[in-house]
Structure formats: C-alpha cells, structure tokens
Scaffold this motif. Structure first.
Motif, PDB file in Angstrom:
ATOM      1  N   UNK A 167       0.791  -1.235   0.000  1.00 28.21           N
ATOM      2  CA  UNK A 167       0.000   0.000   0.000  1.00 28.21           C
ATOM      3  C   UNK A 167       0.824   1.287   0.000  1.00 28.21           C
ATOM      4  N   UNK A 168       2.035   1.252   0.540  1.00 36.89           N
ATOM      5  CA  UNK A 168       2.852   2.469   0.662  1.00 36.89           C
ATOM      6  C   UNK A 168       3.916   2.447  -0.430  1.00 36.89           C
ATOM      7  N   UNK A 169       3.586   3.021  -1.575  1.00 34.21           N
ATOM      8  CA  UNK A 169       4.496   3.032  -2.717  1.00 34.21           C
ATOM      9  C   UNK A 169       5.169   4.397  -2.852  1.00 34.21           C
ATOM     10  N   UNK A 170       6.271   4.414  -3.569  1.00 34.52           N
ATOM     11  CA  UNK A 170       6.944   5.690  -3.840  1.00 34.52           C
ATOM     12  C   UNK A 170       6.003   6.639  -4.594  1.00 34.52           C
ATOM     13  N   UNK A 211       5.076  10.401  -3.330  1.00 32.46           N
ATOM     14  CA  UNK A 211       5.384  11.568  -4.164  1.00 32.46           C
ATOM     15  C   UNK A 211       4.116  12.295  -4.607  1.00 32.46           C
ATOM     16  N   UNK A 212       3.105  11.538  -5.034  1.00 30.74           N
ATOM     17  CA  UNK A 212       1.856  12.151  -5.484  1.00 30.74           C
ATOM     18  C   UNK A 212       1.146  12.838  -4.321  1.00 30.74           C
ATOM     19  N   UNK A 213       1.191  12.232  -3.141  1.00 27.88           N
ATOM     20  CA  UNK A 213       0.579  12.855  -1.973  1.00 27.88           C
ATOM     21  C   UNK A 213       1.214  14.198  -1.652  1.00 27.88           C
ATOM     22  N   UNK A 259      -1.471  15.718   5.173  1.00 28.54           N
ATOM     23  CA  UNK A 259      -0.927  14.395   4.876  1.00 28.54           C
ATOM     24  C   UNK A 259      -1.836  13.272   5.380  1.00 28.54           C
ATOM     25  N   UNK A 260      -2.552  13.507   6.474  1.00 30.18           N
ATOM     26  CA  UNK A 260      -3.482  12.506   6.995  1.00 30.18           C
ATOM     27  C   UNK A 260      -4.629  12.291   6.014  1.00 30.18           C
ATOM     28  N   UNK A 261      -5.184  13.391   5.503  1.00 28.35           N
ATOM     29  CA  UNK A 261      -6.309  13.317   4.575  1.00 28.35           C
ATOM     30  C   UNK A 261      -5.894  12.708   3.241  1.00 28.35           C
ATOM     31  N   UNK A 262      -4.745  13.134   2.727  1.00 24.53           N
ATOM     32  CA  UNK A 262      -4.280  12.641   1.434  1.00 24.53           C
ATOM     33  C   UNK A 262      -3.917  11.159   1.507  1.00 24.53           C
ATOM     34  N   UNK A 263      -3.409  10.711   2.649  1.00 23.10           N
ATOM     35  CA  UNK A 263      -3.096   9.284   2.803  1.00 23.10           C
ATOM     36  C   UNK A 263      -4.360   8.444   2.738  1.00 23.10           C
ATOM     37  N   UNK A 264      -5.432   8.897   3.371  1.00 18.96           N
ATOM     38  CA  UNK A 264      -6.706   8.180   3.257  1.00 18.96           C
ATOM     39  C   UNK A 264      -7.203   8.194   1.810  1.00 18.96           C
ATOM     40  N   UNK A 265      -7.061   9.317   1.149  1.00 16.47           N
ATOM     41  CA  UNK A 265      -7.470   9.425  -0.256  1.00 16.47           C
ATOM     42  C   UNK A 265      -6.701   8.416  -1.112  1.00 16.47           C
ATOM     43  N   UNK A 266      -5.400   8.297  -0.853  1.00 18.73           N
ATOM     44  CA  UNK A 266      -4.571   7.330  -1.588  1.00 18.73           C
ATOM     45  C   UNK A 266      -5.045   5.907  -1.333  1.00 18.73           C
ATOM     46  N   UNK A 267      -5.294   5.577  -0.083  1.00 21.71           N
ATOM     47  CA  UNK A 267      -5.693   4.220   0.276  1.00 21.71           C
ATOM     48  C   UNK A 267      -7.066   3.859  -0.270  1.00 21.71           C
ATOM     49  N   UNK A 268      -8.010   4.782  -0.129  1.00 21.83           N
ATOM     50  CA  UNK A 268      -9.397   4.456  -0.439  1.00 21.83           C
ATOM     51  C   UNK A 268      -9.666   4.364  -1.937  1.00 21.83           C
ATOM     52  N   UNK A 269      -9.129   5.303  -2.725  1.00 21.69           N
ATOM     53  CA  UNK A 269      -9.461   5.304  -4.165  1.00 21.69           C
ATOM     54  C   UNK A 269      -8.264   5.597  -5.057  1.00 21.69           C
ATOM     55  N   UNK A 270      -7.055   5.519  -4.518  1.00 23.45           N
ATOM     56  CA  UNK A 270      -5.853   5.834  -5.298  1.00 23.45           C
ATOM     57  C   UNK A 270      -5.980   7.219  -5.932  1.00 23.45           C
ATOM     58  N   UNK A 271      -6.273   8.189  -5.089  1.00 23.61           N
ATOM     59  CA  UNK A 271      -6.438   9.595  -5.498  1.00 23.61           C
ATOM     60  C   UNK A 271      -7.563   9.768  -6.512  1.00 23.61           C
ATOM     61  N   UNK A 272      -8.637   9.007  -6.336  1.00 19.91           N
ATOM     62  CA  UNK A 272      -9.810   9.165  -7.187  1.00 19.91           C
ATOM     63  C   UNK A 272      -9.810   8.342  -8.451  1.00 19.91           C
ATOM     64  N   UNK A 273      -8.788   7.528  -8.661  1.00 19.53           N
ATOM     65  CA  UNK A 273      -8.721   6.719  -9.892  1.00 19.53           C
ATOM     66  C   UNK A 273      -9.635   5.498  -9.849  1.00 19.53           C
ATOM     67  N   UNK A 321      -1.700   5.521   8.658  1.00 20.59           N
ATOM     68  CA  UNK A 321      -0.983   6.509   9.463  1.00 20.59           C
ATOM     69  C   UNK A 321       0.488   6.559   9.074  1.00 20.59           C
ATOM     70  N   UNK A 322       1.078   5.387   8.805  1.00 15.63           N
ATOM     71  CA  UNK A 322       2.474   5.341   8.386  1.00 15.63           C
ATOM     72  C   UNK A 322       2.670   6.052   7.056  1.00 15.63           C
ATOM     73  N   UNK A 323       1.752   5.845   6.096  1.00 16.44           N
ATOM     74  CA  UNK A 323       1.844   6.557   4.831  1.00 16.44           C
ATOM     75  C   UNK A 323       1.785   8.068   5.058  1.00 16.44           C
TER      76      UNK A 323
END
Length: 401
Positions: free
Chosen positions: A87-90, A94-96, A119-133, A319-321
């Motif tokens: 789940x925690x990719x480069x 970088x995108x976050x 960073x907390x909000x964007x990490x959830x966004x990344x996890x939940x929908x890959x930034x909306x993708x 949280x780590x992301x």
C-alpha cells in the motif's frame, strides 16, 4: 437541494428505523429478499423518506457477488510489513506531497478549521481510491440492500441503506452517483452513506455536499469525520520507535497507555530522533510482535484512526503513509525475522482459542483486538513474552497444548 438542516431531525428517525429493521428476519440467500425490501420501504417511509428516496428501492435485486466479497477479505490478514509494502508506494508518497503542494491554500484552510493536517487526509485518499482513480462501480443500493438482508451484520447495513435513500432524497447525490465500493462506500475517501449524510460538508460553497466530484468537499468532510471520532488538533498520531530486547511486553497493548517518560525508562527510543521523556500518554504498538516494527500510538490514532477503520493493519499503514508524505524516513522492519501466520493459520488459531473458551470475536482470519487479547492470555499461560502477536512458532506451541 433540500435543506440539509433536516439532518439533525432525521437522526432520531434513522435510529428508529435501524432498531425496527433489526427485529426483522434476515437470510443468506435471495429467498425472502423481496419481502425484506417491501418491509424496509414501509419503515423508511415512516422515518420520513419521500417517494423520491424510496424510488431507489424499485427493482432492487439480491446480489450474491456482494456476499462473496464480504466473505473473502483476506487482504486484512496480511502482516503489517506485507500490507504496507503493497500500500505504501513511492508513487503514493510523491503524489501525496505534490497534491498538498498544489492545493496548499485548501489544506491550510481545512487544517485551520478542523485541525487535521493534509498528509493525513491525502493518505486516506490514496488508500481508499488511489487519489480518485478507482471509485468503484458497484451499485450502492443493491449492494447495501443485500448486506442489510444478510445475517452477518444486518444492523450495520440497514442504517447504511437508509442513509443512502436519504442522500438521494435530500438532493446530495443524483441517481447516477449512487455507485462505489462493494460495501456501499461512496466518493473520493469512501464514505458509507450514513456517515456521508450526517457529516459531509459543503467546503467549496456551491450548495452541494459532493464527495465524488469535489476535492474540497471530500477532504474537509474527511477531516470533519475524524474530528467527530475524537481527533485533537496539534497532537501526534503515531511515532516510530525502537524497543529493547526485553521489556514488560504485556504493557505493549493498544488499550494500555503510559507516559512517554515510562517508555523511555523501559528502553524505548525514537527511531528518527530523540524520544521525549515527558508525561504525554502513549500506547506501544507492536504490529508484528516484539521482533518487528514498533510505534508509539497516541490518542489521535487510538480514537480517530481506529474509528475510521477498525482494522489495525489498515489504520496503522494509513498513518504510516501519512508520516512518509510528511517527510519521515522508511520504517525499520525490526530486529529479527517474524514468521507471520497465513489467513488459514489465523483461522486455525482462532478456532483453537475459541475452543479453550477465549473470546476471539468473529472467526474471520483477522487479528482483531479480541483475538490479540486472547493470544496475550495464552502467551502468559505458556510463559511466552506477552506481546499479543501470534507467530508460526506460537501456533505450534499452542497446538502442542
């Protein structure tokens, strides 16, 4: 759009309908499903849902594929190191960072109002929908109706089904918007409908609470929900640490807090700097036991994160992301190889513990709080370090008696 202020008054109705639905029967197949929909329609109407909202139930059919999804969530049985590696990719780090930089005014405004950093909000966004993708394309109402009829967790999903009807009835979403993840989550950060209805905010000021198309609404609503869960402004959530070869392992528990000064006294150190030896309370979180990674978990984690998602591995990895997006170094995997259990082995472990009369919660192949507490009890009985984490070696010892 109808007046969103109706939300407060509708909370009582939500409770009434959920309570009434719980008394209804449930089923593990399509048999009886249409009867359930008929009764739920009456209950929703009695709670104030108009014909507009009720129309979402027209033609709804049982979805066996949704039940299959619900029974096969083995990804949450992965060890923390395997899950975070997935789940925690480069790219996400970088995108976050880039998203926060491009939208600095927005995230500054959200943090000023709610106290939740970007960073907390964007990490959830990344996890939940890959930034909306990947918002999901499952039809929301049929999915929720199927889960609301299912006997596994009907009380949870009946209130979510009612929430979905209210979102449409209220004008927050159009009919074409009513799709998302298989379990009914909607939008950029995947809100369940009840939480959407009760907590979403119109942060872009266009008169609509749109968590699908509006980044400001989605990010601010996520912050508002975290605050509802107990988020405290200007307070930490997790901090990576290193632990000595020996300490009172039974104190390493998400439910136990000590001042940081006590953890320092026991030999706990900051992984990327000196750990403050003050009175600030923290829990020592060992997601893979005494030999794996280690974190101090603060109230913002134990309250807000674990109410966002009760899976410890999911919440800790999110949280780590967030810490990585904020600039933290890559984590230390620990002092030694940890032989984690597979999904099938966790099931076997839970059955053995349950047969001993210990509460493991649901036998579901996940290391939830109840299972970890049961493991801790058995570790103590067997004279093992009581770090609450079962390894392959522990399971073998347990099977020997």
């Amino acid at each position: 759009m109808r007046n969103v202020m109706k939300a407060a008054a509708s909370l009582v109705a939500l409770t009434v309908v959920a309570g009434a639905a719980q008394a209804a029967t449930c089923g593990n197949s399509a048999k009886g499903f249409q009867g359930f929909i008929k009764e739920f329609r009456k209950e929703a109407a009695a709670a104030g849902v108009s014909e507009r909202g009720l129309s979402l139930l027209d033609g709804v059919e049982y979805q066996p594929a949704i039940i299959k999804k619900d029974r096969s969530q083995s990804v949450f049985s992965l060890s923390f190191l395997k899950f975070q590696d997935r789940m925690v990719s480069d790219y996400r780090i970088k995108e976050g960072r880039a998203i926060i930089k491009r939208n600095k005014k927005l995230f500054d405004a959200i943090e000023e109002r709610y106290g939740v950093p970007g960073e907390v909000l964007v990490a959830f966004w990344a996890f939940e929908t890959d930034f909306g993708k990947n918002l999901g394309d499952f039809p929301t109402v049929p999915s929720l109706a199927t889960l609301a009829w299912d006997c596994r967790r009907p009380e949870r999903f009946r209130e979510q089904l009612l929430g979905a009807l209210r979102l449409y009835d209220n004008g927050d979403l159009d009919r074409d918007d009513m799709h998302g993840a298989w379990a009914g989550e909607i939008g950029l950060t995947q809100f369940l409908p009840k939480e959407y209805f009760e907590n979403a905010v119109d942060f872009d000021g266009d008169g609509h609470r749109n968590l699908i198309k509006s980044i400001p609404d989605a990010m601010a609503s996520s912050a508002a929900l975290l605050v509802k869960h107990g988020w405290q402004a200007n307070q930490p959530y997790i901090e990576e640490v290193t632990v000595p070869a020996d300490l009172p392992w039974d104190q390493a528990d998400i439910a136990i807090q000590h001042p940081r000064s006590q953890w320092v006294k026991w030999g706990v150190k900051g992984a990327h700097g000196k750990l403050k030896a003050d009175k600030f309370p923290a829990s020592l979180l060992l997601p893979m036991g005494k030999d794996g990674p280690a974190f101090l978990a603060y109230q913002n984690f134990t309250d807000a994160y674990l109410l966002w998602n009760e899976s410890l591995v999911y919440s800790l990895t999110a949280a780590y992301l967030a810490t990585r997006i904020a600039g933290a170094d890559k984590l230390d995997p620990g002092r030694a190889q940890v032989n984690a259990l597979s999904y099938e082995q966790i099931i076997e472990l839970q059955k053995i513990l349950a047969a001993k009369g210990l509460d493991v919660g649901e036998v579901d192949g996940k290391l939830g709080r109840a299972t970890r507490q049961a493991v801790k009890q058995e570790q103590t009985r067997l004279g093992w370090p009581a770090d609450s984490y079962p390894t392959v070696e522990f399971l073998a010892a347990l099977k020997r008696g």
